[in-house]
Motif scaffolding. Sequence first.
Motif, mmCIF file in Angstrom:
data_model
loop_
_atom_site.group_PDB
_atom_site.id
_atom_site.type_symbol
_atom_site.label_atom_id
_atom_site.label_comp_id
_atom_site.label_asym_id
_atom_site.label_seq_id
_atom_site.Cartn_x
_atom_site.Cartn_y
_atom_site.Cartn_z
ATOM 1 N N MET A 1 0.830 -1.178 0.000
ATOM 2 C CA MET A 1 0.000 0.000 0.000
ATOM 3 C C MET A 1 0.879 1.248 0.000
ATOM 4 O O MET A 1 1.946 1.251 0.593
ATOM 5 C CB MET A 1 -0.839 -0.060 1.260
ATOM 6 N N ARG A 2 0.442 2.287 -0.643
ATOM 7 C CA ARG A 2 1.204 3.533 -0.694
ATOM 8 C C ARG A 2 1.128 4.254 0.651
ATOM 9 O O ARG A 2 0.109 4.205 1.330
ATOM 10 C CB ARG A 2 0.669 4.434 -1.794
ATOM 11 N N ASP B 1 3.404 9.431 -0.069
ATOM 12 C CA ASP B 1 3.358 9.091 -1.489
ATOM 13 C C ASP B 1 2.018 9.501 -2.095
ATOM 14 O O ASP B 1 1.961 10.028 -3.210
ATOM 15 C CB ASP B 1 3.599 7.595 -1.675
ATOM 16 N N ARG B 2 0.918 9.283 -1.378
ATOM 17 C CA ARG B 2 -0.403 9.661 -1.882
ATOM 18 C C ARG B 2 -0.519 11.177 -2.055
ATOM 19 O O ARG B 2 -1.110 11.650 -3.028
ATOM 20 C CB ARG B 2 -1.507 9.159 -0.948
ATOM 21 N N GLN C 1 1.504 12.104 -5.097
ATOM 22 C CA GLN C 1 0.769 11.722 -6.295
ATOM 23 C C GLN C 1 -0.361 12.710 -6.596
ATOM 24 O O GLN C 1 -0.539 13.137 -7.742
ATOM 25 C CB GLN C 1 0.209 10.312 -6.142
ATOM 26 N N ALA C 2 -1.122 13.088 -5.579
ATOM 27 C CA ALA C 2 -2.249 14.002 -5.774
ATOM 28 C C ALA C 2 -1.784 15.380 -6.243
ATOM 29 O O ALA C 2 -2.358 15.960 -7.169
ATOM 30 C CB ALA C 2 -3.060 14.124 -4.486
ATOM 31 N N ILE C 3 -0.732 15.880 -5.608
ATOM 32 C CA ILE C 3 -0.213 17.211 -5.987
ATOM 33 C C ILE C 3 0.363 17.174 -7.400
ATOM 34 O O ILE C 3 0.085 18.058 -8.216
ATOM 35 C CB ILE C 3 0.825 17.704 -4.960
ATOM 36 N N ALA C 4 1.133 16.134 -7.706
ATOM 37 C CA ALA C 4 1.704 16.003 -9.049
ATOM 38 C C ALA C 4 0.593 15.893 -10.092
ATOM 39 O O ALA C 4 0.658 16.531 -11.154
ATOM 40 C CB ALA C 4 2.630 14.796 -9.121
ATOM 41 N N PHE C 5 -0.437 15.099 -9.780
ATOM 42 C CA PHE C 5 -1.550 14.930 -10.715
ATOM 43 C C PHE C 5 -2.192 16.278 -11.029
ATOM 44 O O PHE C 5 -2.418 16.618 -12.197
ATOM 45 C CB PHE C 5 -2.596 13.969 -10.130
ATOM 46 N N TYR D 1 3.147 7.237 -13.235
ATOM 47 C CA TYR D 1 3.471 7.359 -11.812
ATOM 48 C C TYR D 1 3.798 5.996 -11.218
ATOM 49 O O TYR D 1 4.766 5.845 -10.471
ATOM 50 C CB TYR D 1 2.310 8.013 -11.046
ATOM 51 N N ASP D 2 2.991 4.999 -11.539
ATOM 52 C CA ASP D 2 3.225 3.651 -11.026
ATOM 53 C C ASP D 2 4.538 3.063 -11.546
ATOM 54 O O ASP D 2 5.151 2.235 -10.885
ATOM 55 C CB ASP D 2 2.062 2.725 -11.388
ATOM 56 N N THR D 3 4.953 3.496 -12.722
ATOM 57 C CA THR D 3 6.231 3.043 -13.277
ATOM 58 C C THR D 3 7.402 3.729 -12.568
ATOM 59 O O THR D 3 8.389 3.075 -12.212
ATOM 60 C CB THR D 3 6.292 3.327 -14.795
#
Length: 145
Positions: free
Chosen positions: A1-2, A6-7, A10-14, A129-131
């Motif tokens: 699980m992230r 990390d979450r 991910q949200a800010i980058a998205f 992102y997952d990569t």
Amino acid sequence: MRSTKDRIRQAIAFELIGLLLSVPLAALVFGFDTGKTGVLGIIGATIATTWNYLFNLMFDHGLKSLTGSTRKTLKVRFLHAISFELGLMLAFLPIIAWWMGIGLLEALIVDIAFVVFYLIYAFVFTWCYDTLFPDPDAKGSGAQG
């Protein structure tokens, strides 16, 4: 699980990358002022983030109340995705029309364009992102390929 960190990353980058791509593209395609479109993008990202939290909270409570569980079947997932997007579109539509000074029909076309863009962008972003930042629990599951 992230992790939470990390979450958040991910949200800010998205949101930031999404705005950097969608604002100039929308300004170009629809002939809008870039500054005005940028503010619209920020408003849209804020509404989408808030709606995401509230909608998922309400949906899970409703689902648990009706079925006793928050487990989502494929049919429920489709209902969830469609109702989420329709709710977001309805919330954003009058704001687009008002802020950009356009009619509701033109605003609907802009709204649909944003939905299509973000559906494609979310797929590509999440894959990238997952990569770049693999989820430790996804190793060996075949979920990344």
